[in-house]
Design an enzyme around this catalytic site. Structure first.
Site, PDB file in Angstrom:
ATOM      1  N   TRP A   1       0.971  -1.231   0.011  1.00  0.00           N
ATOM      2  CA  TRP A   1      -0.045   0.190   0.000  1.00  0.00           C
ATOM      3  C   TRP A   1       0.918   1.308  -0.007  1.00  0.00           C
ATOM      4  O   TRP A   1       0.229   2.287  -0.121  1.00  0.00           O
ATOM      5  CB  TRP A   1      -0.868   0.069   1.152  1.00  0.00           C
ATOM      6  CG  TRP A   1      -2.195  -0.790   1.010  1.00  0.00           C
ATOM      7  CD1 TRP A   1      -2.559  -1.888   0.039  1.00  0.00           C
ATOM      8  CD2 TRP A   1      -3.403  -0.417   1.449  1.00  0.00           C
ATOM      9  NE1 TRP A   1      -3.758  -2.340   0.052  1.00  0.00           N
ATOM     10  CE2 TRP A   1      -4.463  -1.492   0.968  1.00  0.00           C
ATOM     11  CE3 TRP A   1      -3.983   0.253   2.576  1.00  0.00           C
ATOM     12  CZ2 TRP A   1      -5.835  -1.551   1.265  1.00  0.00           C
ATOM     13  CZ3 TRP A   1      -5.473   0.120   2.929  1.00  0.00           C
ATOM     14  CH2 TRP A   1      -6.420  -0.594   2.152  1.00  0.00           C
TER      15      TRP A   1
ATOM     16  N   GLU B   1      11.946   2.367  -4.042  1.00  0.00           N
ATOM     17  CA  GLU B   1      11.697   3.388  -3.535  1.00  0.00           C
ATOM     18  C   GLU B   1      12.437   3.910  -2.177  1.00  0.00           C
ATOM     19  O   GLU B   1      12.622   4.985  -1.985  1.00  0.00           O
ATOM     20  CB  GLU B   1      10.067   3.603  -3.422  1.00  0.00           C
ATOM     21  CG  GLU B   1       9.310   3.568  -4.597  1.00  0.00           C
ATOM     22  CD  GLU B   1       8.011   3.363  -4.582  1.00  0.00           C
ATOM     23  OE1 GLU B   1       7.109   3.091  -3.607  1.00  0.00           O
ATOM     24  OE2 GLU B   1       7.290   3.038  -5.847  1.00  0.00           O
TER      25      GLU B   1
ATOM     26  N   GLU C   1      11.448  -6.779  -9.223  1.00  0.00           N
ATOM     27  CA  GLU C   1      10.578  -5.440  -9.789  1.00  0.00           C
ATOM     28  C   GLU C   1      11.662  -4.503 -10.392  1.00  0.00           C
ATOM     29  O   GLU C   1      12.321  -3.823  -9.820  1.00  0.00           O
ATOM     30  CB  GLU C   1      10.145  -4.693  -8.364  1.00  0.00           C
ATOM     31  CG  GLU C   1       9.404  -5.366  -7.387  1.00  0.00           C
ATOM     32  CD  GLU C   1       8.377  -4.492  -6.662  1.00  0.00           C
ATOM     33  OE1 GLU C   1       7.233  -4.622  -6.702  1.00  0.00           O
ATOM     34  OE2 GLU C   1       8.934  -3.700  -5.824  1.00  0.00           O
TER      35      GLU C   1
ATOM     36  N   GLY D   1       1.548  -3.109  -6.289  1.00  0.00           N
ATOM     37  CA  GLY D   1       1.308  -1.623  -5.651  1.00  0.00           C
ATOM     38  C   GLY D   1      -0.164  -1.165  -5.641  1.00  0.00           C
ATOM     39  O   GLY D   1      -1.080  -1.436  -5.151  1.00  0.00           O
ATOM     40  N   GLY D   2      -0.255  -0.249  -6.921  1.00  0.00           N
ATOM     41  CA  GLY D   2      -1.256   0.405  -7.133  1.00  0.00           C
ATOM     42  C   GLY D   2      -2.791  -0.310  -7.264  1.00  0.00           C
ATOM     43  O   GLY D   2      -3.883  -0.150  -6.443  1.00  0.00           O
TER      44      GLY D   2
HETATM   45  C1  PEP Z   1       5.665  -1.719  -5.919  1.00  0.00           C
HETATM   46  O1  PEP Z   1       5.877  -0.636  -5.769  1.00  0.00           O
HETATM   47  O2  PEP Z   1       5.998  -2.800  -5.180  1.00  0.00           O
HETATM   48  C2  PEP Z   1       4.765  -2.089  -7.171  1.00  0.00           C
HETATM   49  C3  PEP Z   1       4.709  -3.090  -7.726  1.00  0.00           C
HETATM   50  O3  PEP Z   1       4.064  -1.053  -7.669  1.00  0.00           O
HETATM   51  P1  PEP Z   1       3.083  -0.975  -8.812  1.00  0.00           P
HETATM   52  O4  PEP Z   1       2.278  -2.410  -8.830  1.00  0.00           O
HETATM   53  O5  PEP Z   1       2.011  -0.049  -8.587  1.00  0.00           O
HETATM   54  O6  PEP Z   1       3.848  -1.034 -10.296  1.00  0.00           O
END
Ligand code: PEP
Length: 246
Positions: free
Chosen positions: A11, A94, A161, A227-228
């Protein structure tokens, strides 16, 4: 080896008390699916969520490597566990980029989290420039080698990722995901022997209901870090179902 899939939501810095209803909706629908599901929530929501949905895996998004002390604004693994968390992310890009965390910091965080009794999702991933230069696999494998905790490999998952795929709607080709996960599996087996074969390798970066099934079909993709699309049950649950149907 057949590994049970894990779909974990991240989140990030989103979520207030009013969003606990969304957590409850996700938990209610995910309770009986044939896949593991977790939500890594902001620290402020962990205790309330863990109390509201006992038995469901609530996680944190980062830990400090120390158990306690003069580290203003930080949260330790012991504190997360005390609040009801059962796992934590470490090494998200991040934090690597935004907070200047290096591989050695992440290794120490992972070791502290495992020692406290948390499961760990360790993130690795290349930049756009590294992929463009043909250095994605070498970069990510080196990152993994340097940030893997000294442990038996149990209670650890790794999330690949690509930085350029996070929150952008872009994903690598299915072949590129397969190539990376095969390479990372090799590194895990080199580090942990047979136990490295049981470590779950998640893909993360713009996973959505529309692309989840093809990503989960890739060998050595054992789930996703989302994530989103994890913020709303309506987006997250189809991803969980895609994992459960593999
Ligand atoms: C994340 O930040 O771990 C991620 C996978 O983000 P998103 O799914 O929004 O790309």
């Amino acid at each position: 080896m057949a590994r049970r899939k894990l779909v974990a939501g991240n989140w990030k810095m989103n979520g207030l008390a009013t969003d606990l209803a969304e957590v409850a909706a996700i938990v209610a629908a995910a309770r009986d699916v044939a896949t593991d599901v977790a939500l890594c929530l902001p620290a402020t929501l962990i205790e309330r969520a863990a109390s509201a949905v006992p038995g469901f895996t609530v996680g944190g998004q980062d830990v400090h490597a120390a158990d306690k002390g003069a580290h203003t604004g930080c949260v330790s693994a012991v504190m997360l566990l005390d609040a009801g968390a059962r796992l934590t992310i470490v090494g998200h890009s991040e934090r690597r980029l935004g907070q200047g965390e290096g591989d050695a910091d992440i290794k120490a965080k992972a070791e502290a989290a495992l020692a406290a009794g948390l499961d760990v999702i360790l993130c690795v991933g290349e930049s756009d420039a590294e992929r463009e230069a043909g250095r994605a696999v070498a970069t990510v494998c080196a990152q993994l080698d340097a940030s893997l905790p000294s442990c038996d490999g149990v209670n650890l998952a790794v999330a690949y990722e690509p930085i350029w795929a996070i929150g952008t709607g872009k994903i690598p080709s299915i072949d590129d995901i397969g190539e990376m996960h095969a390479a990372l599996r090799g590194r895990l087996v080199a580090a942990y022997g047979e136990a490295g074969d049981a470590v779950r390798l998640l893909y993360g970066g713009s996973v959505k209901p529309s692309n989840a099934a093809e990503i989960f079909a890739v060998p050595d993709v054992d789930g996703a870090l989302v994530g989103g699309a994890s913020l709303k049950a309506a987006d997250f649950l189809p991803i969980v179902e895609a994992a459960a149907s593999r």
